[in-house]
Design an enzyme around this catalytic site. Structure first.
Site, PDB file in Angstrom:
ATOM      1  N   HIS A 262     -80.058 -21.044 -36.453  1.00  0.00           N
ATOM      2  CA  HIS A 262     -79.068 -20.825 -38.056  1.00  0.00           C
ATOM      3  C   HIS A 262     -80.064 -20.934 -39.610  1.00  0.00           C
ATOM      4  O   HIS A 262     -80.665 -22.468 -39.353  1.00  0.00           O
ATOM      5  CB  HIS A 262     -78.058 -20.440 -38.410  1.00  0.00           C
ATOM      6  CG  HIS A 262     -77.590 -19.566 -38.766  1.00  0.00           C
ATOM      7  ND1 HIS A 262     -77.230 -19.729 -40.351  1.00  0.00           N
ATOM      8  CD2 HIS A 262     -76.783 -18.149 -38.259  1.00  0.00           C
ATOM      9  CE1 HIS A 262     -76.757 -19.255 -40.953  1.00  0.00           C
ATOM     10  NE2 HIS A 262     -75.878 -18.085 -40.057  1.00  0.00           N
ATOM     11  N   ASP A 314     -74.163 -14.111 -32.357  1.00  0.00           N
ATOM     12  CA  ASP A 314     -74.886 -13.471 -31.489  1.00  0.00           C
ATOM     13  C   ASP A 314     -74.819 -14.368 -29.610  1.00  0.00           C
ATOM     14  O   ASP A 314     -74.697 -13.382 -28.532  1.00  0.00           O
ATOM     15  CB  ASP A 314     -76.066 -12.765 -32.386  1.00  0.00           C
ATOM     16  CG  ASP A 314     -76.376 -12.639 -33.257  1.00  0.00           C
ATOM     17  OD1 ASP A 314     -75.309 -11.816 -33.579  1.00  0.00           O
ATOM     18  OD2 ASP A 314     -76.999 -12.888 -33.715  1.00  0.00           O
TER      19      ASP A 314
END
Length: 371
Positions: A262, A314
């Site tokens: 991320h 996710d």
């Protein structure tokens, strides 16, 4: 290039807007939503509570929550003949492309399209939050040549959304985890789709145009499409050992493994992923699919050991949706439906204190050429 002009690829670390909506406080490991910590909110509040918080600036009190629900119920239905739009699309159309078309088409049905006042924007946001789940679920059914599933007014917002997708009234636990995923996806500062929406809104384009651009942005697998890719990897791996082998193989080939890493959470797991991991643990136990949870944990260990990468939201949202019987092609549209809340709040904020986005470039081409 003047000294004050610094080139940052991908605008990494560049502050592009001032906001009162949310902030990723990496120093204190908090996701701040209008002063509240998102993970704490997820433990005691619902997505509907977040709607009031982000659109009105406070958590609902008294009858405010039921008023939000009532406002959403009134707007569930789509304009007459709206579904014919999806009947004209090729059956191979990705649901995100159908969603993009549907959001754009809604603009023509809004008589106050150009009114950007905060009050009208809140009303429009509620209309979009009510109608987009209907578009997500039923554009997919139409593309699959399945019957449309009409919304049920007696169900809560999240229960109704899940019902329109699966055709089955969900259990309380299923609603709880689906609602939690919507809450966690609702707002996350300034990712690409939010930046896209604010850039479009800065031209004084309407909210539907800003959201249409955001759909296009979110479709990319470096942003929203990762959850679909994660589930396809899990299904390809089949077993815990098979999934480990698949990941090692991808790493050896230097392929990107979706669901990990991320731009903000670089040295730890996305805190939202931690919550969805616990949701998966409980759901897998109830549905006797502990093997799926074991696969995910094994993959997490491989990526930490080999690349020092941690799961993002996710990674664990994908198998949760799978156990909720959500078609894989709808994972990203659901992400967008949830993020519609944050997007509407950002666009409203952009209108209130607007400055047209107009960055410059670092030119690296030739000079002094002559015809």
């Amino acid at each position: 290039m003047p000294d004050q002009m610094i080139y940052r690829p991908g605008l990494d670390g560049v502050i592009a807007a001032e906001t009162q909506l949310s902030y990723l406080d990496t120093e204190n490991e908090e996701i701040v939503i209008r002063g509240y910590e998102l993970i704490e909110l997820a433990g005691c509040k619902t997505y509907t509570d977040l709607i009031h918080l982000l659109l009105h600036g406070s958590l609902p009190a008294g009858a405010e929550r039921s008023n939000i629900e009532a406002s959403l119920i009134k707007e569930y239905s789509l304009p007459q003949g709206f579904f014919t739009l999806f009947e004209k699309l090729p059956s191979s159309t990705h649901p995100m492309d159908a969603l993009r078309t549907g959001v754009s088409a809604l603009a023509g049905h809004d008589e106050r399209l150009e009114d950007h006042s905060p009050e009208v924007m809140r009303t429009t946001a509620l209309r979009l939050l009510a109608k987009i789940p209907n578009i997500v679920a039923n554009s997919y059914h139409i593309l699959q040549q399945e019957p449309v599933i009409e919304p049920r007014e007696e169900l809560s917002y999240s229960a109704n959304f899940l019902y329109m997708i699966t055709g089955t009234i969900p259990s309380e636990q299923e609603v709880k985890f689906f609602d939690r995923s919507l809450l966690l996806y609702s707002e996350h500062e300034m990712p690409n789709s939010t930046f896209t929406a604010r850039v479009i809104a800065s031209t004084n384009a309407d909210l539907y145009g800003a959201l249409t651009g955001a759909v296009a942005s979110l479709k990319g697998n470096l942003h929203g499409g990762a959850n679909e890719a994660v589930m396809h990897m899990l299904l390809e791996g089949k077993t815990t050992d098979g999934f480990r082998h698949l990941l090692y193989e991808k790493l050896q080939k230097k392929e990107k493994v979706m669901g990990f890493g991320h731009r903000v959470y670089r040295n730890r797991m996305d805190p939202r992923a931690s919550l969805m991991k616990e949701a998966l643990r409980e759901l897998a136990k109830e549905k006797k699919r502990e093997d799926l949870f074991d696969m995910c944990e094994a993959g997490e260990a491989v990526m930490k050991e080999e690349k020092n990468l941690y799961p993002n939201l996710d990674y664990y949202a994908a198998p949760v949706y799978y156990l909720l019987s959500v078609p894989i092609a709808l994972y990203t549209p659901i992400f967008f439906a949830a993020r519609t809340l944050g997007l509407c709040a950002h666009v409203t904020e952009q209108y209130a204190n607007n400055k047209l986005f107009r960055p410059r470039v670092l030119y690296s081409g030739p000079r002094d050429l002559h015809p």
